[in-house]
Structure formats: structure tokens, C-alpha cells
Enzyme design. Structure first.
Site, PDB file in Angstrom:
ATOM      1  N   PRO A  86      48.680  51.341  58.568  1.00  0.00           N
ATOM      2  CA  PRO A  86      49.674  52.132  57.836  1.00  0.00           C
ATOM      3  C   PRO A  86      51.105  51.673  58.132  1.00  0.00           C
ATOM      4  O   PRO A  86      51.320  50.977  59.136  1.00  0.00           O
ATOM      5  CB  PRO A  86      49.458  53.550  58.366  1.00  0.00           C
ATOM      6  CG  PRO A  86      48.195  53.535  59.130  1.00  0.00           C
ATOM      7  CD  PRO A  86      47.912  52.134  59.519  1.00  0.00           C
ATOM      8  N   PRO A  87      52.068  52.071  57.295  1.00  0.00           N
ATOM      9  CA  PRO A  87      53.459  51.675  57.526  1.00  0.00           C
ATOM     10  C   PRO A  87      53.979  52.228  58.854  1.00  0.00           C
ATOM     11  O   PRO A  87      53.530  53.280  59.313  1.00  0.00           O
ATOM     12  CB  PRO A  87      54.227  52.332  56.370  1.00  0.00           C
ATOM     13  CG  PRO A  87      53.222  52.851  55.424  1.00  0.00           C
ATOM     14  CD  PRO A  87      51.907  52.909  56.107  1.00  0.00           C
TER      15      PRO A  87
ATOM     16  N   THR B 111      55.473  44.551  61.694  1.00  0.00           N
ATOM     17  CA  THR B 111      56.573  43.598  61.539  1.00  0.00           C
ATOM     18  C   THR B 111      57.211  43.271  62.880  1.00  0.00           C
ATOM     19  O   THR B 111      57.443  42.100  63.193  1.00  0.00           O
ATOM     20  CB  THR B 111      57.654  44.188  60.620  1.00  0.00           C
ATOM     21  OG1 THR B 111      57.013  44.689  59.470  1.00  0.00           O
ATOM     22  CG2 THR B 111      58.678  43.154  60.247  1.00  0.00           C
TER      23      THR B 111
ATOM     24  N   SER C  28      34.573  60.132  49.507  1.00  0.00           N
ATOM     25  CA  SER C  28      34.467  60.888  50.757  1.00  0.00           C
ATOM     26  C   SER C  28      34.799  62.368  50.599  1.00  0.00           C
ATOM     27  O   SER C  28      34.703  63.128  51.555  1.00  0.00           O
ATOM     28  CB  SER C  28      35.333  60.257  51.840  1.00  0.00           C
ATOM     29  OG  SER C  28      36.683  60.509  51.578  1.00  0.00           O
TER      30      SER C  28
ATOM     31  N   LYS D 205      41.973  59.698  59.766  1.00  0.00           N
ATOM     32  CA  LYS D 205      41.686  61.053  59.311  1.00  0.00           C
ATOM     33  C   LYS D 205      41.816  62.056  60.458  1.00  0.00           C
ATOM     34  O   LYS D 205      42.342  63.147  60.297  1.00  0.00           O
ATOM     35  CB  LYS D 205      40.282  61.121  58.708  1.00  0.00           C
ATOM     36  CG  LYS D 205      40.213  60.476  57.322  1.00  0.00           C
ATOM     37  CD  LYS D 205      38.812  60.490  56.756  1.00  0.00           C
ATOM     38  CE  LYS D 205      38.810  59.900  55.353  1.00  0.00           C
ATOM     39  NZ  LYS D 205      37.462  59.711  54.824  1.00  0.00           N
TER      40      LYS D 205
HETATM   41  P1  ADP Z   1      55.410  48.150  60.111  1.00  0.00           P
HETATM   42  O1  ADP Z   1      55.764  46.718  59.940  1.00  0.00           O
HETATM   43  O2  ADP Z   1      53.993  48.364  60.560  1.00  0.00           O
HETATM   44  O3  ADP Z   1      55.758  49.016  58.953  1.00  0.00           O
HETATM   45  P2  ADP Z   1      57.584  48.189  62.010  1.00  0.00           P
HETATM   46  O4  ADP Z   1      57.276  47.021  62.880  1.00  0.00           O
HETATM   47  O5  ADP Z   1      58.647  48.033  60.988  1.00  0.00           O
HETATM   48  O6  ADP Z   1      56.253  48.723  61.339  1.00  0.00           O
HETATM   49  O7  ADP Z   1      57.894  49.422  62.954  1.00  0.00           O
HETATM   50  C1  ADP Z   1      58.751  50.486  62.623  1.00  0.00           C
HETATM   51  C2  ADP Z   1      59.596  50.853  63.807  1.00  0.00           C
HETATM   52  O8  ADP Z   1      58.817  51.445  64.822  1.00  0.00           O
HETATM   53  C3  ADP Z   1      60.278  49.669  64.434  1.00  0.00           C
HETATM   54  O9  ADP Z   1      61.566  50.032  64.833  1.00  0.00           O
HETATM   55  C4  ADP Z   1      59.429  49.372  65.661  1.00  0.00           C
HETATM   56  O10 ADP Z   1      60.190  48.791  66.644  1.00  0.00           O
HETATM   57  C5  ADP Z   1      58.926  50.747  66.042  1.00  0.00           C
HETATM   58  N1  ADP Z   1      57.589  50.673  66.648  1.00  0.00           N
HETATM   59  C6  ADP Z   1      56.400  50.866  66.031  1.00  0.00           C
HETATM   60  N2  ADP Z   1      55.376  50.749  66.895  1.00  0.00           N
HETATM   61  C7  ADP Z   1      55.922  50.473  68.096  1.00  0.00           C
HETATM   62  C8  ADP Z   1      55.387  50.245  69.400  1.00  0.00           C
HETATM   63  N3  ADP Z   1      54.063  50.281  69.641  1.00  0.00           N
HETATM   64  N4  ADP Z   1      56.242  49.999  70.407  1.00  0.00           N
HETATM   65  C9  ADP Z   1      57.570  49.964  70.175  1.00  0.00           C
HETATM   66  N5  ADP Z   1      58.147  50.176  68.991  1.00  0.00           N
HETATM   67  C10 ADP Z   1      57.344  50.430  67.952  1.00  0.00           C
END
Ligand code: ADP
Length: 667
Positions: A248-249, A254, A573, A616
């Protein structure tokens, strides 16, 4: 007039000279250099005022600006990589482990002592080559003729084979064929007498890497072997090197990709595939179009200034669609497939560019939505949503320090209390990842920064408490939808799994006077509509066992609705949830709102397993659900979940609709 013309001509020639110089310093492969030079030759005969001249000039300028042979040296220190991942990312242990394993394999391949086979029937030449290659610290094995070479190839694997072309019985071509049949990645260099260049070229057509003519210079041997080794290593290390981060987002895909690039010491670039509407976005437009441009892949490599960046291709599961021009899959395959991507053809460049040194990381919300052949090329690493506790740690350790820095508050960093963070998580966000959490924290930091500026003398040490959160972010946005409302007849809580992670939904059933029609609303997809029909048929055919009178279906219409109507929903589901809602409706027994159901129901009343269990369950907890009912056959998925995900939640596994009914409905 004539003086003016002369100076224009002079400038024209100067420009061309300048480009000739640039071609030399661009270190292009020789075939491409020839093309660039030919383009300049054509420009000599054109008037600089014409559009064609400008097109050619832009083209050559583009060719010379590409990093054809420029690579950053990989930092292959595994411990350092591990430290970078651990310092920058909380949790994600499985994901980090998979990435480290992936890098470890790369390092092993790169650090292995190269194995070289030298085949020559002329003893002096053979010994000479062996001597210089030994000095390069390669492991060298020799063979005095073709037959011996074949024997060596039966028992050992070599990275590079240098073979004389003309030998008795089995010649160099024979050795080449044997190598290519058995080890397609092994590179073969032909050693030929000067007069036999034609047959050497024939050998290259058959797959040899290069040829060296006798008498050879020692440094020529050294550098050709080195190039052949690089080629071998890049093909091997590229294989299976496409990682796919799926989840998920806001779950850190990234940012983790960026850290992988930093750990390797490579440049990082990001391309979103989601919004693409045209194959030309990937592969470029042909130069004949006015304003033609290369595709994003080549453009990002140019921007990175090195030919081996880490390129993240975002939203691979969103590419395509009906109004997409061209074939996105084949274009992407050409980019990602190690068998093809060493000669990626961008339409604008019109000459192949070697992408085999690029490390591609693909991201997707749901890996299963990526098309077959593409998915086969990838190593999928699943990211999942976070628990409240994990989110709080990520906020306190990573997001808040980052936002404080970015808002210029480092000198007087505000102190966020754990209660405040927990309030932001529970009352201002409802998500699997941390994107909105980051946005809300950014809003708080922005407001604090504004106050600092407005009130220059105000106290600078701010404690962010739950009260302050409410002052900055306004009234709470999210309630516990489940706990805060009453149990009702005909309304059952279900669980869905979407691109954005898990969520809860309510299935509502009502009946009214009519003609035994089944009305389905709430943007339901075909599969979900069919499972509603199957659920109704199952109940009608087994009505007595649920204590339902058969005639209640007479002259009634049944309406099933799933809010929120604007969000499309599909999948099998919800079958068990729909059945429970209908039974609640017909028996008048209210359904417990804090019990959530997910399971596929067959026409014969069996409950089949469903996907997205972790998402879920996390969604159920976010909404305040107390009991989750899941198919018995999802037992393994439930057992594999970390304890803190299941914490405080009762999970009932069953394969009988009767048990679901007894758990959900109040007697
Ligand atoms: P995605 O690419 O999955 O949408 P991102 O990498 O853009 O997620 O993450 C969103 C924000 O949350 C970023 O600022 C990231 O640094 C922070 N973040 C998410 N998961 C973690 C984690 N496990 N540890 C530290 N920061 C995290």
C-alpha cells in the site's frame, strides 16, 4: 553582406568542430561514434538556418551528452548497506533481509576470482598469455588444442575463453560453439593470424566477444579480457535483478529504494508509470516528429550522468488501460529483461543503449495486478501496512525529525508526546501506511513555524500535546466506525483489500414489496454481484436450517447496498458477509457491528480462503473491530502474522456459514 556571410560560415564550422571534439570525449561505442560523425558530415552540407540542421544538432548534442561508459563504482560493503537500511528505516526486517541477500549475491558474483581458459597450440604464445593473465590475479587454465579445451570445458566453468582460431581437429569456431551451447554467458575472445580477419569476423557473428590479431600487444590482451569480464559480470549480475516492491502507499517503498541506491553509491531516479498514456513516454518519439524527445528512461540516465543508476519505476500495476497508445508491456519488457535490455532501442536515439547496468526497482500496490511476463522477471518483495505501534515509532524516530528539519525548526525542535502522536494516528488518519501521518505532522510543524515568525519573543520550547494537536489540526476526522454505532438488523461489517491497503465496509440488506428482484448498488463489480446472487440462492435453498420461512421471499424485492457508493468494489471475498446480512434481515437478529467477516461463499455453503489477510486485520483494528471471522483455510496466513498485528483481536477461523451466523448475529 559577404563579411556577414563569412562570419556565419565560420561559426557554423566552429560549431561542427566543437561537436567533433565532444564526440571524441564522450567515449561512445565505436558504432555509435560513427553514426554521430556521419550526422555531423551531413550537417556540413546543410544551411544552419534550416530546421533539419537544428534537429541534427539537437540529436548529436543528445548523443554526446549521454553517459555511454560512465559508471559509479559500486560500494559493495554489506555491513555499511545494512547500517544505512537500519538507520533510516524502522522495522521492515523481512524486506531489509531480502535486500541484503540480493546485494550479497551481487557481491559474491563480482568478487569471485575470474576463471580464464587459454587455448593455443603454439606453446610460446600460450605461455605468454597465461603469464600476463596470472599477473592480473585471474585463475588461468590452459589447453594445447581444441580437443583438450573441450575436455576442460566439460569439468569447469570459465568466465572468459581465449582461443586460437586455427587449430588441428577442433578449431576456434568449434571451441566457441561448445562454449556458447554450454555456458551462453561465458565470453569468448578469438586469437587470429593477421590474415584471418574475415574468419574472426565470422566468429563474432557466431557470438564471440572480440578478436585479437597476432602478433598482439600484451596490454591489448589485458584490456580485452577485462572488457569481456565486465560484460560477463554485468549479464550475470543483471539476471533476476529486478526487484519489485509491492504494498500500500506510504509503507516506505520509495524511501527504501533511495536507501538502496545510497548504500550502493549509485544515483537514484524515479519514473512514474501510472500516469503514462503513450508508449513514447517510455521509448521516445521518432526524430522525424517536430519537437521529438527521448523517452523517460534515457532522459533519466542522462540526468543521472552515469549509466548505472538505480531507477525506480513506480506504479507498474497502473500502466496501460484502454486509452494507452502502443504496447506498454513489450516496451517495459525491453527495459527490464536482461536478455533484451543490453540493447534498448529508444525511438529518438535510434541507436541501442545498454541498460544492463541499471538496477531497476519496480513498485506496485498489488503485485498480482502486474501483467504475467513482466511479473515473471521480478523478485517480488511484499511491504505491508503498519500497526499503530509501528506508525508511532516511525513518526517519532523518522518523520518528526525530518519534518522538524524541513520546517527550519531544528534550533528549537518541538517535543511531540506519544499521546499526541497516537491522537494524530487514530483521529486524523485512517490508512495502511504513513503518508497522511507525515502530511499531518508537516501541518503541525508549519503552524509552529508560523507562530515563531509571528511572535518573535514567544516561548520556543513547544510541547506538542493532544490539545495542541486538536488546536492545529481542527476537530477529529475519523471515528471508530464500529464501536461508536449501534448493532442493526441487516447490516454486517466486512473487510476489503484495495490498492490502498485494507479497509472495513458495511454490507446493508433491505427488503420491500416487489417481484422477487435482487437489486445491487454501491459500484459493485461483476464478481461481487455474482457472489451476492450466490449468497441469496444458498440462503433460499437452505432457508429452514437458518429458521427462515420459505414464503418470506414471495412478492419481495431484496436490495443489497455497500456504501461508499463512489468507490468501485469487487472480488469474491464479500460472499460470507452478504450472506450474514441477508440472514440477519430475514431472521430479524441484529448483527454485532464489532464482528467483521471476510470469506468467499460457494453455492453449497462452503467458505473459501481470501487474500490480503494482514491488511484486512490491520484495517479491522484501525476501525475498532473486536472479532474477525476468516476462512479456516487462511489459518497459515493468520499463524504467520507477527503477534503485535493480532494483539487484542479475537480471530475465528471457520469453514461453516452456520458458525459465522452464530458468531455475528445476536440470538
Ligand atoms: P511509498 O513509496 O511506499 O508510498 P514512502 O517511501 O514515500 O512510501 O514513505 C512515506 C513516508 O513515510 C516517507 O517519509 C518515509 O520516510 C516514511 N516511512 C515509511 N515507512 C518507514 C519506515 N519503516 N521507517 C522510516 N520511515 C518510514
Amino acid at each position: 553582406m559577404s563579411i556577414f556571410k563569412k562570419s556565419e560560415d565560420k561559426q557554423h564550422l566552429e560549431t561542427l568542430d566543437e561537436f567533433r571534439q565532444k564526440i571524441v570525449s564522450a567515449h561512445m561505442p565505436s558504432s555509435i561514434k560513427q553514426i554521430a560523425e556521419r550526422e555531423l558530415d551531413m550537417m556540413c552540407r546543410m544551411s544552419p538556418a534550416t530546421a533539419e540542421y537544428t534537429i541534427s544538432l539537437t540529436y548529436v548534442d543528445y548523443l554526446v551528452s549521454l553517459p555511454w561508459n560512465k559508471k559509479t563504482a559500486d560500494n559493495l560493503d554489506l555491513l555499511r548497506a545494512q547500517n544505512i537500511l537500519n538507520e533510516r528505516h524502522y522495522g521492515l526486517d523481512d524486506v531489509k533481509e531480502r535486500i541484503i541477500e540480493h546485494l550479497a549475491v551481487k557481491i559474491l558474483v563480482m568478487n569471485k576470482k575470474p576463471q580464464i581458459l587459454v587455448v593455443d597450440d603454439e606453446e610460446i604464445a600460450r605461455n605468454n598469455v597465461e603469464h600476463i593473465l596470472n599477473k592480473e590475479n585471474y585463475h588461468v587454465v590452459t589447453a594445447a588444442n581444441g580437443v583438450e579445451a573441450i575436455e576442460r570445458l566439460e569439468t569447469s566453468v570459465f568466465d572468459v575463453v581465449l582461443t586460437d582460431l586455427k587449430m588441428e581437429k577442433i578449431d576456434g569456431i568449434g571451441v566457441l560453439e561448445k562454449v556458447k551451447n554450454k555456458y551462453p554467458d561465458t565470453q569468448v575472445i578469438m586469437i587470429t593470424a593477421y590474415a584471418a580477419v574475415d574468419s574472426a569476423i565470422e566468429a563474432i557473428k557466431k557470438g564471440a566477444f572480440h578478436y585479437i590479431s597476432k602478433p598482439f600487444r600484451l596490454d591489448e590482451v589485458r584490456s580485452t579480457v577485462k572488457q569481456a569480464l565486465e560484460k560477463k559480470l554485468s549479464t550475470v549480475s543483471a539476471k533476476g535483478s529486478v526487484l519489485c516492491f509491492a504494498g500500500p502507499p506510504g509503507t516506505g517503498k520509495t524511501s527504501l529504494g533511495r536507501s538502496v541506491a545510497d548504500a550502493l553509491g549509485r544515483k537514484f531516479a524515479r519514473i512514474s508509470l501510472g500516469g503514462m498514456k503513450d508508449e513514447a513516454d517510455i521509448r521516445g518519439h521518432r526524430r522525424t516528429y517536430a519537437g521529438a524527445m527521448p523517452g523517460r528512461i534515457i532522459e533519466e540516465i542522462r540526468r543521472a550522468e552515469f549509466s548505472n543508476p538505480v531507477i525506480m519505476l513506480d506504479e507498474a500495476d497502473k500502466i496501460g488501460g484502454q486509452d494507452f497508445k502502443g504496447d506498454p508491456e513489450s516496451a517495459l519488457l525491453e527495459v527490464l529483461d536482461p536478455e533484451q535490455n543490453h540493447s534498448f532501442l529508444d525511438h529518438y536515439l535510434d541507436v541501442p543503449f545498454d541498460l544492463s547496468n541499471v538496477m531497476f526497482i519496480v513498485t506496485a500496490n498489488v503485485a498480482d495486478n502486474i501483467q504475467g511476463p513482466l511479473k515473471d522477471r521480478m523478485e517480488v518483495i511484499e511491504f505491508s501496512g503498519y500497526t499503530e505501534d509501528e506508525k508511532a515509532h516511525i513518526a517519532l524516530l523518522h518523520i518528526i525529525p525530518k519534518q522538524v528539519r524541513e520546517h527550519g525548526l531544528s534550533d528549537y525542535p518541538p517535543e511531540f508526546s506519544t499521546e499526541a502522536v497516537s491522537k494524530v494516528i487514530n483521529e486524523y488518519t485512517r490508512e495502511a501506511g504513513t503518508r497522511n501521518l507525515e502530511r499531518q505532522i508537516s501541518t503541525i510543524c508549519r503552524k509552529i513555524a508560523t507562530e515563531f515568525v509571528h511572535h518573535k519573543d514567544a516561548v520556543r520550547l513547544i510541547n506538542v500535546t493532544p490539545e495542541l494537536v486538536e488546536r492545529y489540526l481542527g476537530p477529529r476526522r475519523y471515528y471508530l466506525e464500529v464501536a461508536d454505532e449501534n448493532n442493526r438488523v441487516g447490516v454486517v461489517t466486512g473487510l476489503v483489500w484495495t490498492d490502498a491497503g485494507g479497509d472495513i465496509m458495511f454490507v446493508e440488506a433491505a427488503n420491500m414489496k416487489g417481484h422477487r428482484d435482487l437489486i445491487l448498488t454501491g459500484s459493485l463489480g461483476t464478481v461481487m454481484r455474482e457472489s451476492a446472487q450466490a449468497a441469496l440462492s444458498y440462503i433460499r435453498s437452505n432457508s429452514s436450517s437458518f429458521g427462515i420461512r420459505e414464503d418470506v421471499f414471495e412478492n419481495r424485492d431484496i436490495h443489497i447496498h455497500v456504501p461508499s457508493g463512489a468507490i468501485p468494489k469487487d472480488g469474491p471475498s464479500a460472499g460470507a458477509t452478504i450472506a450474514a446480512a441477508l440472514i440477519s434481515l430475514f431472521t430479524g437478529r441484529p448483527a454485532k457491528r464489532d464482528v467483521a467477516v471476510s470469506g468467499e461463499l460457494t453455492l453449497s455453503g462452503r467458505i473459501l480462503p481470501v487474500g490480503g489477510i494482514k491488511e484486512k486485520i490491520l484495517a479491522a483494528r484501525r476501525a475498532g473491530v473486536k472479532i474477525v471471522i476468516l476462512p479456516f483455510r487462511n489459518k497459515v496466513d493468520v499463524e504467520n502474522l507477527p503477534l503485535d498485528v493480532k494483539d487484542g483481536l479475537e480471530i475465528v477461523l471457520t469453514d461453516r456459514i452456520e458458525e459465522i451466523v452464530d458468531t455475528v448475529l445476536i440470538k
